[in-house]
Design an enzyme around this catalytic site. Structure first.
Site, mmCIF file in Angstrom:
data_model
loop_
_atom_site.group_PDB
_atom_site.id
_atom_site.type_symbol
_atom_site.label_atom_id
_atom_site.label_comp_id
_atom_site.label_asym_id
_atom_site.label_seq_id
_atom_site.Cartn_x
_atom_site.Cartn_y
_atom_site.Cartn_z
ATOM 1 N N SER A 1 -6.240 7.043 5.545
ATOM 2 C CA SER A 1 -5.727 6.775 6.885
ATOM 3 C C SER A 1 -5.484 8.104 7.581
ATOM 4 C CB SER A 1 -4.407 5.997 6.802
ATOM 5 O OG SER A 1 -3.729 5.989 8.050
ATOM 6 N N TYR B 1 3.699 4.098 3.081
ATOM 7 C CA TYR B 1 2.295 3.967 3.475
ATOM 8 C C TYR B 1 1.674 5.344 3.663
ATOM 9 C CZ TYR B 1 -1.894 2.601 6.048
ATOM 10 O OH TYR B 1 -3.192 2.445 6.458
#
Length: 256
Positions: free
Chosen positions: A139, A152
């Site tokens: 990401s 995350y």
């Protein structure tokens, strides 16, 4: 990886980026196996998209991963691409242990242990294929964090360095390591993502990803233009400014 002529297993591809990738790879002439936990979703995908194979797999359960890998390889001994796609993203408040610990454990188990276990099950087989790829999914938040999603962010940073490390270890083998680095994309990864003005439309993201892979099958990182703002913030000397901009623009976490 080349964008045609492969046999791909994509666990965690029953929706969002994973499913969109699966369908696009099928259109390009690949054999695609979609993996997921929910049998009703797998049945719907198989019915709506003839030619796509499906496999029930729970990437939180090592026994399920072992069983699923054996079944997939029995049906598709020519499998040469693994895309460990499953992932979750949650807002957390680390000022209160009751507000984050369980969530953090779930995120790390899903986003880090899941891919590690999947790679462990398939790595021997992939080294026996003449042209194999492990396509990891990190990401933009692996490089520039969003305040409300600490676990995350950390999980995707771990995937980035895992990819880099495995590329070193597997040098000289037939296995290529590539890393897909999404920006915020309009999916259901978190509440509000699908409607977020800060997120990239899913079709546009997939279009650009496939174009990048076609243009450079050997790319170490697949970076759509919109993620470069996050990926290179520290290189540009703008890390603090980009972190502040992320938080100001989308303080509730809609910026994967």
């Amino acid at each position: 990886m080349h964008i045609s002529g492969n046999t791909l297993f994509i666990p965690g591809a029953t929706s969002g980026i994973g499913l969109a990738l699966a369908l696009r790879f099928q259109e390009k002439g690949n054999t695609v196996i979609v993996g997921g936990r929910r049998e009703e979703l797998l049945a719907r995908i198989a019915a709506e998209h003839p030619g796509i194979d499906t496999q029930r797999i729970d990437t939180l359960d090592p026994a399920s991963i072992r069983a699923a890998s054996a079944e997939v390889l029995a049906r598709h001994p020519d499998l040469n691409v693994l895309v460990p796609m499953a992932g979750i993203m949650r807002a957390e408040n680390w000022r209160n242990p009751a507000g984050f610990l369980e969530s953090a454990e779930d995120v790390i188990a899903t986003n880090v242990l899941g891919p590690i276990r999947l790679i462990a099950e398939f790595i021997e087989h992939l080294q026996g294929r003449p042209d194999a790829t492990i396509l990891t999914v990190s990401s933009g938040l692996a490089f520039t964090p969003l305040r409300v999603t600490p676990s995350y962010n950390a999980s995707k940073a771990a995937i980035h360095l895992l990819t880099e490390s495995l590329r070193l270890q597997l040098k000289g083998t037939s296995v290529r390591l590539q890393e897909l680095v999404p920006p915020a994309v309009r999916t259901d990864l978190m509440p509000g993502h699908r409607e977020s003005a800060h997120a990239m439309p899913l079709d546009e993201f997939i279009d650009e990803v496939m174009a990048l892979l076609e243009a450079d099958p050997e790319a170490r990182e697949i970076l759509v233009e919109r993620v470069e703002f996050l990926r290179y913030s520290e290189v540009r000397g703008e890390f603090d400014q980009v972190v502040a901009a992320l938080d100001a623009a989308d303080p509730h976490g809609n910026a994967a």
